[in-house]
Design an enzyme around this catalytic site. Structure first.
Site, PDB file in Angstrom:
ATOM      1  N   ASP A  14       0.890  -1.221  -0.166  1.00  0.00           N
ATOM      2  CA  ASP A  14      -0.086   0.046   0.032  1.00  0.00           C
ATOM      3  C   ASP A  14       0.944   1.228  -0.034  1.00  0.00           C
ATOM      4  O   ASP A  14       2.267   1.142   0.267  1.00  0.00           O
ATOM      5  CB  ASP A  14      -0.718  -0.002   1.258  1.00  0.00           C
ATOM      6  CG  ASP A  14      -1.785   1.086   1.424  1.00  0.00           C
ATOM      7  OD1 ASP A  14      -2.502   1.618   0.045  1.00  0.00           O
ATOM      8  OD2 ASP A  14      -2.188   1.870   2.453  1.00  0.00           O
ATOM      9  N   SER A  15       0.246   2.558  -0.325  1.00  0.00           N
ATOM     10  CA  SER A  15       1.014   3.680  -0.414  1.00  0.00           C
ATOM     11  C   SER A  15       1.529   3.826   1.330  1.00  0.00           C
ATOM     12  O   SER A  15       2.440   4.500   1.451  1.00  0.00           O
ATOM     13  CB  SER A  15       0.207   4.922  -0.733  1.00  0.00           C
ATOM     14  OG  SER A  15      -1.048   4.654   0.179  1.00  0.00           O
ATOM     15  N   TYR A  46      -0.526   8.489  -2.490  1.00  0.00           N
ATOM     16  CA  TYR A  46      -0.603   8.166  -3.868  1.00  0.00           C
ATOM     17  C   TYR A  46      -2.074   8.715  -4.518  1.00  0.00           C
ATOM     18  O   TYR A  46      -2.066   9.026  -5.805  1.00  0.00           O
ATOM     19  CB  TYR A  46      -1.019   6.840  -4.112  1.00  0.00           C
ATOM     20  CG  TYR A  46       0.380   5.858  -4.026  1.00  0.00           C
ATOM     21  CD1 TYR A  46       1.499   6.242  -3.652  1.00  0.00           C
ATOM     22  CD2 TYR A  46       0.312   4.404  -4.459  1.00  0.00           C
ATOM     23  CE1 TYR A  46       2.886   5.411  -3.438  1.00  0.00           C
ATOM     24  CE2 TYR A  46       1.499   3.697  -4.257  1.00  0.00           C
ATOM     25  CZ  TYR A  46       2.553   4.101  -3.808  1.00  0.00           C
ATOM     26  OH  TYR A  46       3.742   3.357  -3.661  1.00  0.00           O
ATOM     27  N   GLY A  47      -2.954   9.018  -3.601  1.00  0.00           N
ATOM     28  CA  GLY A  47      -4.267   9.369  -3.972  1.00  0.00           C
ATOM     29  C   GLY A  47      -4.462  10.736  -4.725  1.00  0.00           C
ATOM     30  O   GLY A  47      -5.377  10.776  -5.579  1.00  0.00           O
ATOM     31  N   CYS A  77      -3.801  -1.015  -2.053  1.00  0.00           N
ATOM     32  CA  CYS A  77      -4.141   0.271  -2.348  1.00  0.00           C
ATOM     33  C   CYS A  77      -4.897   0.542  -3.492  1.00  0.00           C
ATOM     34  O   CYS A  77      -4.615   0.061  -4.520  1.00  0.00           O
ATOM     35  CB  CYS A  77      -2.533   0.953  -2.580  1.00  0.00           C
ATOM     36  SG  CYS A  77      -2.824   2.921  -3.077  1.00  0.00           S
ATOM     37  N   THR A  79      -5.690   3.245  -5.125  1.00  0.00           N
ATOM     38  CA  THR A  79      -5.205   4.012  -6.310  1.00  0.00           C
ATOM     39  C   THR A  79      -4.212   3.151  -7.008  1.00  0.00           C
ATOM     40  O   THR A  79      -4.220   3.401  -8.551  1.00  0.00           O
ATOM     41  CB  THR A  79      -4.565   5.283  -5.516  1.00  0.00           C
ATOM     42  OG1 THR A  79      -5.526   5.941  -4.542  1.00  0.00           O
ATOM     43  CG2 THR A  79      -4.336   6.283  -6.714  1.00  0.00           C
ATOM     44  N   GLU A 157      -6.093   8.514   9.630  1.00  0.00           N
ATOM     45  CA  GLU A 157      -4.717   8.153  10.205  1.00  0.00           C
ATOM     46  C   GLU A 157      -4.406   8.653  11.491  1.00  0.00           C
ATOM     47  O   GLU A 157      -3.598   8.284  12.377  1.00  0.00           O
ATOM     48  CB  GLU A 157      -3.773   8.835   9.266  1.00  0.00           C
ATOM     49  CG  GLU A 157      -3.586   7.893   8.056  1.00  0.00           C
ATOM     50  CD  GLU A 157      -2.206   8.228   7.311  1.00  0.00           C
ATOM     51  OE1 GLU A 157      -1.517   8.919   7.586  1.00  0.00           O
ATOM     52  OE2 GLU A 157      -2.137   7.411   6.174  1.00  0.00           O
ATOM     53  N   CYS A 191     -11.137   2.934  -0.798  1.00  0.00           N
ATOM     54  CA  CYS A 191      -9.757   3.277  -0.258  1.00  0.00           C
ATOM     55  C   CYS A 191      -9.422   2.620   1.018  1.00  0.00           C
ATOM     56  O   CYS A 191     -10.363   2.147   1.817  1.00  0.00           O
ATOM     57  CB  CYS A 191      -9.746   4.701   0.131  1.00  0.00           C
ATOM     58  SG  CYS A 191      -8.597   5.454   0.774  1.00  0.00           S
ATOM     59  N   THR A 192      -8.139   2.228   1.092  1.00  0.00           N
ATOM     60  CA  THR A 192      -7.647   1.392   2.080  1.00  0.00           C
ATOM     61  C   THR A 192      -7.878   1.671   3.498  1.00  0.00           C
ATOM     62  O   THR A 192      -8.222   1.205   4.684  1.00  0.00           O
ATOM     63  CB  THR A 192      -5.757   1.233   2.193  1.00  0.00           C
ATOM     64  OG1 THR A 192      -5.747   2.526   1.978  1.00  0.00           O
ATOM     65  CG2 THR A 192      -5.740   0.591   0.933  1.00  0.00           C
ATOM     66  N   HIS A 193      -8.215   3.121   3.726  1.00  0.00           N
ATOM     67  CA  HIS A 193      -8.523   3.570   5.002  1.00  0.00           C
ATOM     68  C   HIS A 193      -9.903   3.665   5.470  1.00  0.00           C
ATOM     69  O   HIS A 193     -10.214   3.574   6.606  1.00  0.00           O
ATOM     70  CB  HIS A 193      -7.916   5.107   5.194  1.00  0.00           C
ATOM     71  CG  HIS A 193      -6.438   5.299   5.079  1.00  0.00           C
ATOM     72  ND1 HIS A 193      -5.749   4.927   3.964  1.00  0.00           N
ATOM     73  CD2 HIS A 193      -5.686   5.903   5.871  1.00  0.00           C
ATOM     74  CE1 HIS A 193      -4.394   5.144   4.115  1.00  0.00           C
ATOM     75  NE2 HIS A 193      -4.376   6.003   5.484  1.00  0.00           N
TER      76      HIS A 193
HETATM   77  N1  DGL Z   1      -3.867   3.748  -0.130  1.00  0.00           N
HETATM   78  C1  DGL Z   1      -4.852   4.850  -0.723  1.00  0.00           C
HETATM   79  C2  DGL Z   1      -5.866   4.174  -1.537  1.00  0.00           C
HETATM   80  O1  DGL Z   1      -6.494   3.153  -1.066  1.00  0.00           O
HETATM   81  C3  DGL Z   1      -4.920   5.871   0.164  1.00  0.00           C
HETATM   82  C4  DGL Z   1      -3.726   6.801   0.832  1.00  0.00           C
HETATM   83  C5  DGL Z   1      -3.160   7.582  -0.192  1.00  0.00           C
HETATM   84  O2  DGL Z   1      -3.704   8.473  -0.855  1.00  0.00           O
HETATM   85  O3  DGL Z   1      -2.134   7.141  -0.527  1.00  0.00           O
HETATM   86  O4  DGL Z   1      -6.347   4.728  -2.417  1.00  0.00           O
END
Ligand code: DGL
Length: 268
Positions: A14-15, A46-47, A77, A79, A157, A191-193
């Site tokens: 993941d990012s 990354y988003g 991730c 993205t 986060e 999105c992962t979060h």
């Molecule tokens: N991991 C990114 C996603 O799932 C979210 C965090 C980022 O923007 O890097 O899209």
């Protein structure tokens, strides 16, 4: 039916920290799997980055995981899944590479009764249109409404999972989305979060009188992986590309358990 090849060491990247929601789900379903996790914290987020940049980063991440001995890669991730999967599969031909978009789309299509599906994600995931494409490939007449909800990432986060500010942000994002689609019954947490915010998202949807089926990509991708996994020694390696301290502090929020060691690695 052809038997699927069994994998024993799985790489997840993941990012940053959010992909731990995928690692957590994998470990809870398959406690005996070996897992190498890479959070590319040096290049996060990354988003909001271009598809070319995200793809370049993703190639480095997958190369690291392969060098670490994994035999299958999960792009946790959203993205990176949205932008980089075709390139990754072309470059790393011998290694199965699974993103979260296709599994999430499949679950959303089977969950939605009305065929009206919402997708929340980063700006990059939403502008890639990868979820609508994957959903329409399965159900051409589905109606898909996507919305970038970037504020949810920093809120998760800092651990504000059940906080007034997070509820306000969610209401601000969701109210207009729901108003524009009265029949929407399913919402993809793209999105992962967002899985870390699942119960708050659920509560906000109910408070707006719009209960939704929430599609968690961590669960969706784990279900796809299930037939490919075989028991191993349950070794874990958690790596990040920037200093591990902050990652270590907030990791438990996403992982649901404490992580004993976070390793710093250089993948440049
Ligand atoms: N991991 C990114 C996603 O799932 C979210 C965090 C980022 O923007 O890097 O899209």
């Amino acid at each position: 039916m052809t038997e699927q090849k069994k994998m024993s060491r799985i790489g997840v990247f993941d990012s940053g920290i959010g992909g731990l929601t995928v690692a957590r789900e994998l470990i809870s379903q398959f406690p005996k799997t070996d897992l190498v996790y890479l959070g590319d914290t040096a290049r996060l987020p990354y988003g909001a980055k271009s598809p070319e940049t995200v793809t370049r980063y993703a190639v480095r991440c997958v190369q690291f995981l392969i060098d670490a001995g994994v035999d299958q890669v999960v792009v946790a991730c959203n993205t990176a899944s949205a932008h980089a999967i075709p390139t990754l599969r072309t470059i790393f031909k011998g290694i199965p590479i699974l993103g979260v978009v296709a599994p999430g789309a499949r679950v959303a299509v089977s969950a939605s009764k009305s065929g009206v599906i919402g997708v929340l994600g980063t700006e990059g995931t939403v502008s890639s249109k990868s979820y609508p494409r994957a959903i329409h490939a399965l159900q051409p007449d589905a109606k898909v409404l996507s919305l970038a909800a970037p504020l949810l990432v920093p809120l998760a986060e800092v651990g504000w999972l059940d906080h007034d500010v997070t509820r306000l942000a969610l209401r601000t994002y969701l109210e207009p989305l729901f108003e524009s689609a009265p029949d929407m019954d399913t919402l993809v947490l793209g999105c992962t979060h967002y899985p870390a915010l699942k119960s708050t998202i659920d509560a906000v949807c109910s408070s707006l009188d719009r209960p939704m089926t929430l599609v968690d990509s961590a669960e969706a991708v784990t279900a796809v992986l299930a037939p490919t996994l075989q028991d191993s020694k349950a070794r874990r390696r958690i790596c990040v590309t920037d200093l591990p301290d902050r990652f270590h502090r907030v990791a438990a929020t996403f992982f649901g358990d404490t992580i004993s060691e976070v390793e710093h690695v250089d993948i440049t």
